[in-house]
Enzyme design. Structure first.
Site, PDB file in Angstrom:
ATOM      1  N   LYS A 192       0.849  -1.191   0.000  1.00  0.00           N
ATOM      2  CA  LYS A 192       0.000   0.000   0.000  1.00  0.00           C
ATOM      3  C   LYS A 192       0.883   1.239   0.000  1.00  0.00           C
ATOM      4  CE  LYS A 192      -4.047   1.392  -0.601  1.00  0.00           C
ATOM      5  NZ  LYS A 192      -4.692   1.010  -1.836  1.00  0.00           N
ATOM      6  N   SER A 393      -8.503  -0.118  -5.477  1.00  0.00           N
ATOM      7  CA  SER A 393      -8.809   0.292  -4.109  1.00  0.00           C
ATOM      8  C   SER A 393     -10.318   0.484  -3.958  1.00  0.00           C
ATOM      9  CB  SER A 393      -8.022   1.544  -3.730  1.00  0.00           C
ATOM     10  OG  SER A 393      -6.657   1.235  -3.546  1.00  0.00           O
TER      11      SER A 393
END
Length: 627
Positions: A192, A393
């Site tokens: 991430k 996402s």
């Protein structure tokens, strides 16, 4: 008495201004109605795909005045649906003899949208009608489309300069350290990387490796697609030793492109136009190089389907996902949820396709959209997801409500991870000699305290919340994709994948564009493979519609001011990426605390006009503050 006279003059001025505005609206309405009524398609003409600007899934909402001037994006946004539908209509339209791709001022598009346009062009060619392309210079996106043409022309002073996917990220840690601003990061996901620009001076090895794999996958798809369209072109070989090839051509970029079989002919714009005129006639325009053609905006408006009856509704989730309401080009959670509810009340809509072109954003807004789509499914409306250039996402989060998910091979998707970024200013205040004090009714009063810094307890609570959201995210994916939670966690971790990889990982069901998703929705609703479609969108203001009809799809006519040589076009694209990155960072700083957002998507996808506009606003504010 003087005050009364002044007030009266002011009121009269306001009244006169209001009358003038109403007259302007009326004039535009009359002109637009007349224009629409008299628009016609010349027989034996060329459909001119004058791609003056970026191609997007959904154009950004702008004021009518910004639409006139072009706004900070530098021009018009062309919706891919108009391009594809126009090409499909022209294929069987006896009035259209050929297509001309005018690519001089084409800014670019996501690779997935390029693939959709290319597929439509290939279908058009199979009808026996040719495609011609022209540009002073070609870069990645414009050459991808030119490669689909039967005849690709280039200006003698132009060239083909491909750079491939990738780009430079901005990292703000040193600047934040100089400002004595602490960035508190809470995240889940080994890859991430969205928070790294705030916490590092360069990408982490894990993020670098993941992004390199993504770049390699996109470039492999690009070169394979070009080779499929032009079997005698080997893009990799053509650019393996470009400096030597250019030197051998005495610096003549156009000749080098011709020798490499990248293009078919070198010629001026006038010579190109004269060649087209021999096939379709000169038309009414007497300018040198003019030919009998119809512009994309005119043709798209004239050929819009006007049928009624059962249909597949299409809801667009484009741009950053934000809480609350938002205009077109940005995905407001409440706005999209209301549009889904609107589709449920339309008795003609028998299935729903959710078209996603978003790097994500607010977790709460993403869940708001997913819930609305789940409610549609619960009420018997089939929901199919169609991924555009980016669906990562939060963009992937909303796709979990669909019974089937379609992606293009070059779609950027995945990035299943969560983060929160909270800046604190205690060191900056201390350096300025500013102290703080507080009263508390509980140990957590005022937390998270950005002035005094985060307490260990606050940090623990925030990280636990992030962990919980990640568990929910992976749980949604596991349920939707029928995968063990351990397997989802393995392929999640915030890593980004191409659509082709996502298919192998079972994150999507099929490879295909919006047309394939619509066909699947039609079959699910028993409407056949080619159902009627309805775009379910927020209705623009009346003034915007009138201005839009008056000017066509475009904004300001700054065509002549655009950079056309290859180096200037690449420099312009680089500037756009920089402004887009700044705007993206500003959106993160001012957005929701907990987000599911994708940094790699921002680097590899074309800059979003909304982020460029946000960057311009932010820089203007910063400049004013310095003065």
């Amino acid at each position: 008495m003087t005050f009364v006279r002044g007030a009266w003059r002011f009121l009269v001025g306001v009244k006169d201004l209001g009358v003038l505005i109403l007259l302007l609206i009326l004039a535009l309405a009359i002109w637009a109605a007349f224009h629409t009524r008299t628009a016609s398609i010349p027989n034996g003409s060329a459909l001119v795909l004058d791609l003056d600007g970026p191609v997007v899934d959904q154009s950004s909402e702008r004021s009518p005045f910004a639409a006139v001037t072009g706004g900070p994006t530098g021009g018009n946004e062309i919706e891919v649906r108009d391009v594809v539908r126009s090409i499909d209509a022209a294929r069987t339209d006896g009035r259209i003899k050929l297509i001309v791709l005018q690519l001089d001022t084409f800014i670019g598009a996501g690779e997935a949208n390029l693939q959709s346009i290319a597929a439509a062009l290939q279908n058009f060619k199979r009808s026996g009608k040719p495609v011609y392309a022209y540009a002073t210079a070609y870069t990645d996106a414009s050459y991808y489309l030119a490669a689909q043409a039967n005849h690709a022309w280039i200006n003698p002073l132009g060239g083909v300069l491909l750079t491939g996917p990738g780009g430079t990220n901005l990292y703000f840690k040193k600047a934040l350290d100089k400002l004595d601003v602490d960035i508190n990061v809470f995240r889940v996901g080994k890859y991430k990387s969205f928070v790294e620009p705030f916490t590092r001076t360069e990408a982490s090895p894990e993020a670098k490796a993941a992004e390199q794999a993504l770049v390699d996958g996109l470039w492999k798809t690009y070169t394979a697609d070009v080779h499929a369209a032009r079997p005698n072109v080997d893009v990799t070989a053509a650019f393996a030793n470009l400096p030597a090839r250019i030197k051998a051509a005495n610096g003549d970029f156009a000749k080098e492109a011709l020798d490499a079989h990248l293009i078919d002919q070198i010629g001026t714009r006038v010579a190109f136009g004269q060649t087209i005129a021999k096939l379709v006639g000169t038309g009414d325009d007497k300018q040198p190089g003019a030919f009998n053609g119809v512009r994309l905006d005119t043709y798209a408006n004239a050929t819009k389907p006007n049928r009624s009856g059962p249909a597949v509704g299409i809801v667009y989730i484009a741009g950053n996902i934000v809480d609350g309401e938002a205009g077109a080009g940005t995905a407001g959670g409440d706005t999209i949820a209301k549009l889904v509810a609107k589709a449920l009340t339309n008795s003609d809509i028998k299935a729903l396709v959710v078209r996603i072109d978003s790097p994500g954003g607010s977790v709460l807004a993403s869940e708001r959209i997913r819930e609305a789509l789940a409610q549609a499914t619960a009420k018997g409306l089939p929901v199919i997801a169609s991924m555009g250039p980016v669906a990562a996402s939060g963009g992937y989060w909303v796709s979990t409500a669909a019974s089937q998910v379609f992606a293009q091979p070059s779609t950027i998707t995945g990035s299943i991870g969560v983060f929160a970024v909270i800046p604190t200013f205690n060191r900056a205040l201390d350096k300025l000699g500013i102290t703080t004090d507080a009263t508390k009714s509980t140990p957590y009063t005022g937390d998270p305290d950005i002035l005094r810094g985060l307490t260990p307890d606050s940090a623990t609570i925030l990280q636990a919340s992030i962990d919980d959201v990640y568990r929910r995210f992976t749980g949604l994916v596991a349920t939707a994709r029928h995968l063990p939670i351990a397997r989802v966690d393995e392929i999640a971790q915030g890593r980004v994948w191409t659509g082709a990889d996502a298919l192998n990982l079972k994150l999507v069901d099929h490879l295909g564009g919006l047309d394939a998703a619509v066909a699947a929705a039609g079959r699910a609703a028993k409407l056949g493979d080619t159902p009627r479609t309805i775009d379910v969108e927020k209705t623009p203001s009346l003034l915007f519609q009138l201005v839009g009809q008056s000017l066509g799809l475009g904004g300001g006519d700054d065509d002549q001011a655009r950079a056309r040589d290859p180096f200037a076009k690449i420099a312009a694209a680089s500037r756009a990426r920089i402004f887009g990155a700044i705007g993206e960072a500003a959106a993160i700083a001012g957005g929701s605390t907990i987000q599911a957002h994708c940094l790699d998507c921002s680097t590899l996808a074309p800059p979003r006009p909304a982020n460029i506009a946000r960057s311009a606003d932010w820089l203007a504010t910063a400049s004013a503050a310095r003065r």
